[in-house]
Design a protein around this motif. Structure first.
Motif, short mmCIF file in Angstrom:
data_model
loop_
_atom_site.label_atom_id
_atom_site.label_comp_id
_atom_site.label_asym_id
_atom_site.label_seq_id
_atom_site.Cartn_x
_atom_site.Cartn_y
_atom_site.Cartn_z
N THR A 57 0.81 -1.21 0.00
CA THR A 57 0.00 0.00 0.00
C THR A 57 0.85 1.27 0.00
O THR A 57 0.30 2.37 -0.05
CB THR A 57 -0.94 0.03 1.22
N ASP A 58 2.17 1.11 0.04
CA ASP A 58 3.09 2.26 -0.02
C ASP A 58 3.48 2.47 -1.48
O ASP A 58 4.24 1.70 -2.06
CB ASP A 58 4.32 1.99 0.84
N ALA A 59 2.96 3.52 -2.08
CA ALA A 59 3.15 3.74 -3.52
C ALA A 59 4.63 3.89 -3.88
O ALA A 59 5.07 3.38 -4.92
CB ALA A 59 2.37 4.99 -3.95
N VAL A 101 6.31 0.50 -4.13
CA VAL A 101 5.86 -0.22 -5.31
C VAL A 101 6.52 0.35 -6.56
O VAL A 101 6.99 -0.40 -7.44
CB VAL A 101 4.32 -0.15 -5.43
N ILE A 102 6.60 1.66 -6.67
CA ILE A 102 7.23 2.29 -7.84
C ILE A 102 8.69 1.85 -7.95
O ILE A 102 9.17 1.50 -9.04
CB ILE A 102 7.13 3.83 -7.74
N GLY A 153 -6.11 -1.18 -3.15
CA GLY A 153 -5.04 -0.18 -3.13
C GLY A 153 -3.75 -0.66 -3.77
O GLY A 153 -3.06 0.10 -4.47
N SER A 154 -3.40 -1.93 -3.55
CA SER A 154 -2.17 -2.45 -4.14
C SER A 154 -2.26 -2.52 -5.65
O SER A 154 -1.30 -2.23 -6.36
CB SER A 154 -1.86 -3.84 -3.56
N ARG A 209 -4.10 -0.60 -7.52
CA ARG A 209 -4.02 0.79 -8.00
C ARG A 209 -2.56 1.26 -8.02
O ARG A 209 -2.11 1.90 -9.00
CB ARG A 209 -4.87 1.69 -7.12
N ASN A 210 -1.81 0.93 -6.99
CA ASN A 210 -0.40 1.34 -6.93
C ASN A 210 0.41 0.71 -8.05
O ASN A 210 1.27 1.36 -8.67
CB ASN A 210 0.20 0.96 -5.58
N GLU A 252 -0.48 2.42 -11.45
CA GLU A 252 0.11 3.75 -11.55
C GLU A 252 1.62 3.67 -11.74
O GLU A 252 2.21 4.48 -12.47
CB GLU A 252 -0.24 4.58 -10.32
N ALA A 253 2.26 2.69 -11.08
CA ALA A 253 3.72 2.54 -11.22
C ALA A 253 4.10 2.16 -12.64
O ALA A 253 5.10 2.66 -13.19
CB ALA A 253 4.22 1.50 -10.23
#
Length: 415
Positions: A61-63, A66-67, A100-101, A103-104, A107-108
């Motif tokens: 959940t920490d964007a 993940v990026i 949330g994961s 979504r992250n 986006e990454a």
């Protein structure tokens, strides 16, 4: 060298996937994103000597985390999720992590200079299509998406899948996982063990075959036709069982001649729980072959991995002796989150069957009678079951409606 990001590496499926990827160390490097908890550290310790594994400690959940991981890989195997029963007890957590994961990750990948350079493998669930009791027990991708009531895990997977499908990413695929047969199933001590109707069905698959599928998707020769689609994961014809067949098979493997002596019939739900046989699960096998296991072989392996569950010579005593209610009846009532209007007879987290393999302790049965509701309650999974205190065979639909396998020509491919 292919670089793979694996989430959920410390779960049953995740660990099986790491074992499979370890054997491909000459061509695959794995980055596993792992939560820095004591439980996860203990689980990942099994792979301390895996040369092609790099562990990144962090949260899905920490964007930013993940990026940083996505920027270093060619493919993402997104296995990580909050699953039932925890997902039902903590629905906000389930949606925060499962949705949330995804979504992250999306986006990454979007933020990359070349988004097409990274493939995303999303994992859905058979829970997305909800209760499919006979005679509606055959299904396929394209059937209505409708989760069972109170199934927050299934709902979170529906939302996450929609995000991926509508993401616009150049290279993605969604796999809807069915029930995975693994040794941990034999150790479940939670009310969820009573949620599956005996007359309903499931097309199971092994953790090892599921892991082989994910590993095969990491290979460079995967057909382009795989990407951009949704597939059901299933073991095929030999893995299509009614829930009653599963219970009796596990009981026989444990040495129990008559599994009906273990349960009271009124403990179990009669509907509103997911499960189906697939008409299209062979599609995935045809495109990315992964099936090697049989149900019988996997059940044997599960028993070997959980010897405390094999009661062997003690089963004769279980079959002939009366139950010891004092030893088996749970002590503290509680409500089940999946069945909020039903009061369970006790705390299943403390529920046990004593095995007499390595000791002289008595093998005990479960209570022979339990209270049931007076009538069906709207919003509850369960309704009154008119049955004797000792459980008889499950009340399957009558002969014309029994779960049947379709003719061979209809067993594979979409309808």
């Amino acid at each position: 060298m292919r670089r793979v990001l694996l989430t959920g590496a410390t779960g049953n499926w995740g660990r099986a996937t790491l074992r499979e990827l370890r054997e491909r160390g000459d061509r695959i490097h794995v980055i596993a994103l792992v939560m820095p908890t004591d439980r996860d550290r203990e689980a990942i310790a099994e792979f301390a000597d895996m040369e092609n594994l790099e562990v990144v400690w962090g949260d899905l959940t920490d964007a930013a985390t993940v990026i940083a991981c996505v920027q270093r890989v060619d493919i993402v195997l997104h296995v990580g999720a909050v699953v039932s029963p925890l997902a039902d007890e903590q629905p906000e957590l389930a949606h925060r992590v499962n949705v949330g994961s995804m979504r992250n990750l999306i986006e990454a990948v979007r933020a990359l200079p070349a988004p097409a350079s990274v493939a995303v493998v999303g994992i859905g669930s058979v829970a997305q299509t909800g209760s499919r009791n006979p005679p509606h027990h055959w299904g396929r991708v394209g059937d209505p998406v409708r989760v069972s009531r109170f199934d927050e895990y299934g709902q979170s997977k529906v939302t996450a899948e929609r995000l991926l499908v509508d993401s616009g990413l150049p290279k993605w695929v969604q796999r809807r996982q069915t029930g995975i047969l693994h040794p941990g199933m034999l150790e479940i001590r939670d009310p969820i063990m009573t949620h599956s109707p005996f007359g309903a069905v499931m097309e199971w698959v092994s953790a090892e075959d599921s892991a082989r599928l994910l590993a095969n998707l990491c290979e460079p020769d995967v057909p382009d036709t795989v990407w951009g689609g949704i597939y059901n994961i299933g073991g095929g014809d030999g893995w299509r069982l009614t829930n009653w067949e599963l219970q009796t098979a596990i009981g026989h493997a444990m040495g129990v001649r008559d599994i009906r002596r273990w349960y009271d019939r009124n403990w179990f739900a009669t509907g509103n729980f997911h499960g189906q046989w697939y008409t299209d699960s062979d599609r995935l096998e045809q495109v990315v072959p992964f099936r090697q296991d049989s149900f019988e072989a996997v059940l044997d392996r599960a028993m070997a991995a959980a010897p405390s569950c094999s009661i062997g010579r003690a089963s004769a005593r279980l079959d002939r002796e009366a139950p010891d209610h004092e030893a088996t009846h749970p002590t503290a009532p509680r409500n089940d989150a999946r069945h909020p209007n039903r009061q369970h007879p006790g705390d299943f987290s403390a529920f046990r069957l004593t095995r007499a393999v390595a000791s002289d302790r008595d093998v005990v049965d479960v209570p022979s009678t339990l209270p049931v509701e007076a009538s069906h309650t709207p919003g509850s999974r369960l309704r009154r079951v008119e049955a004797p205190s000792r459980m008889g065979p499950p009340r399957l639909p009558r002969s014309g409606d029994l779960p049947r396998r379709p003719p061979a020509e209809h067993r594979s491919g979409p309808r």
